[in-house]
Design an enzyme around this catalytic site. Structure first.
Site, PDB file in Angstrom:
ATOM      1  N   TYR A   1      20.809  20.223  -8.572  1.00 44.51           N
ATOM      2  CA  TYR A   1      20.329  21.607  -8.494  1.00 44.51           C
ATOM      3  C   TYR A   1      21.333  22.568  -9.131  1.00 44.51           C
ATOM      4  O   TYR A   1      20.957  23.425  -9.949  1.00 44.51           O
ATOM      5  CB  TYR A   1      20.087  21.984  -7.034  1.00 44.51           C
TER       6      TYR A   1
ATOM      7  N   ASP B   1       1.247  22.461 -13.228  1.00 43.29           N
ATOM      8  CA  ASP B   1       2.470  21.703 -12.970  1.00 43.29           C
ATOM      9  C   ASP B   1       3.459  21.994 -14.093  1.00 43.29           C
ATOM     10  O   ASP B   1       3.328  21.481 -15.206  1.00 43.29           O
ATOM     11  CB  ASP B   1       2.160  20.210 -12.910  1.00 43.29           C
TER      12      ASP B   1
ATOM     13  N   LYS C   1      20.770  24.951 -12.473  1.00 47.09           N
ATOM     14  CA  LYS C   1      20.852  26.408 -12.457  1.00 47.09           C
ATOM     15  C   LYS C   1      21.929  26.919 -13.421  1.00 47.09           C
ATOM     16  O   LYS C   1      21.784  28.005 -14.005  1.00 47.09           O
ATOM     17  CB  LYS C   1      21.096  26.911 -11.038  1.00 47.09           C
TER      18      LYS C   1
ATOM     19  N   ASN D   1      10.472  31.658 -11.839  1.00 48.92           N
ATOM     20  CA  ASN D   1      10.960  31.441 -10.481  1.00 48.92           C
ATOM     21  C   ASN D   1      10.722  30.019  -9.977  1.00 48.92           C
ATOM     22  O   ASN D   1      11.450  29.546  -9.105  1.00 48.92           O
ATOM     23  CB  ASN D   1      10.276  32.430  -9.528  1.00 48.92           C
TER      24      ASN D   1
END
Length: 255
Positions: free
Chosen positions: A159, A65, A163, A93
């Protein structure tokens, strides 16, 4: 072409059916031994490893995790141990992409995305760099970011922010780890096809296909190819760069 012959690579989030799988398979096809990380998708990770083995390559499944800093360091350490004490390439990733309006978002909702998408990049990179800096040729780290780091979408505030942080982390890490021969870059995909996407989001897929200059969705191997390039000697003077892989979508005017 065996661009990565002799390399040992770790691909996080490699057990799913999308980008991670494509990256792991492309690395193996270019000669790398690949540690395929997964959190819950054991079956998918085992399938990737089996496909690599059937093609004559070498791969292993590592589970953890990566929202937990200690787990990040353990996974990286185990990848290097499996690789005979070395780690040449890390592809960060693993990540999550929930859809939620900003107005109703809680701090816990925010942290659930940021901790997974940013903390894992920080901790895995730091752990990998400790190994790579001892190696003659250093190593390569590639983060999977997104075109949403610069072009936010509704419902993706957490999100997109995560990023954007990943892109800046790569530039900062490139600056500080460069003297040790460690290159750090990001790949920012556009919309990449996956099983069921057209059924889950038909209107979005239709809009993308109409707007993207090359006329199609991305494929997982498109992202894998970009990562292979950045991990190879062909990119030996490329660091701190965000490689956008979106079929030209970012070139379209917004007015």
């Amino acid at each position: 072409m065996n661009l990565l012959a002799g390399q040992v690579a770790l691909v996080t989030g490699g057990g799913g059916g999308g980008i991670g799988r494509g990256i792991a398979l492309r690395f193996a096809a270019e000669g790398a031994a690949v540690a395929v990380h997964c959190r819950t998708s054991d079956e998918g990770a085992r399938d990737v490893v089996a496909r690599i083995g059937a093609a004559g390559g070498r791969a292993v499944v590592l589970r953890g995790d990566l929202a937990d800093e200690d787990e990040c360091r353990r996974v990286v350490r185990e990848a290097a141990e499996w690789g005979g004490g070395r780690l040449d390439a890390l592809v960060n990733n693993a990540g999550v992409q929930p859809v939620q309006e900003l107005a109703g978002m809680t701090a816990a909702d925010w942290r659930a995305v940021v901790d997974t998408n940013v903390l894992s990049v920080f901790a895995c990179t730091q752990a990998a760099a400790e190994i790579m800096r001892q190696q003659e040729f250093g190593g390569s780290v590639t983060h999977i970011a997104s075109i949403e780091a610069a072009h936010p979408a509704p419902g993706h505030a957490h999100y997109s922010a995560s990023k954007a942080a990943v892109v800046m982390h790569a530039r900062s890490a490139a600056l500080e780890y460069g003297p040790y021969g460690i290159r750090v870059n990001t790949v920012s995909p556009g919309l990449v096809d996956r099983e069921g996407l057209a059924g889950d989001w038909p209107e979005g897929v239709r809009r993308w296909q109409q707007a993207v200059p090359v006329g199609r969705l991305g494929r997982a191997e498109d992202i894998g190819d970009a990562c292979v390039f950045l991990a190879s000697r062909l990119a030996s003077w490329v660091s701190g760069h965000d490689l956008v892989v979106d079929g030209g979508m970012s070139a379209r005017p917004t007015w």
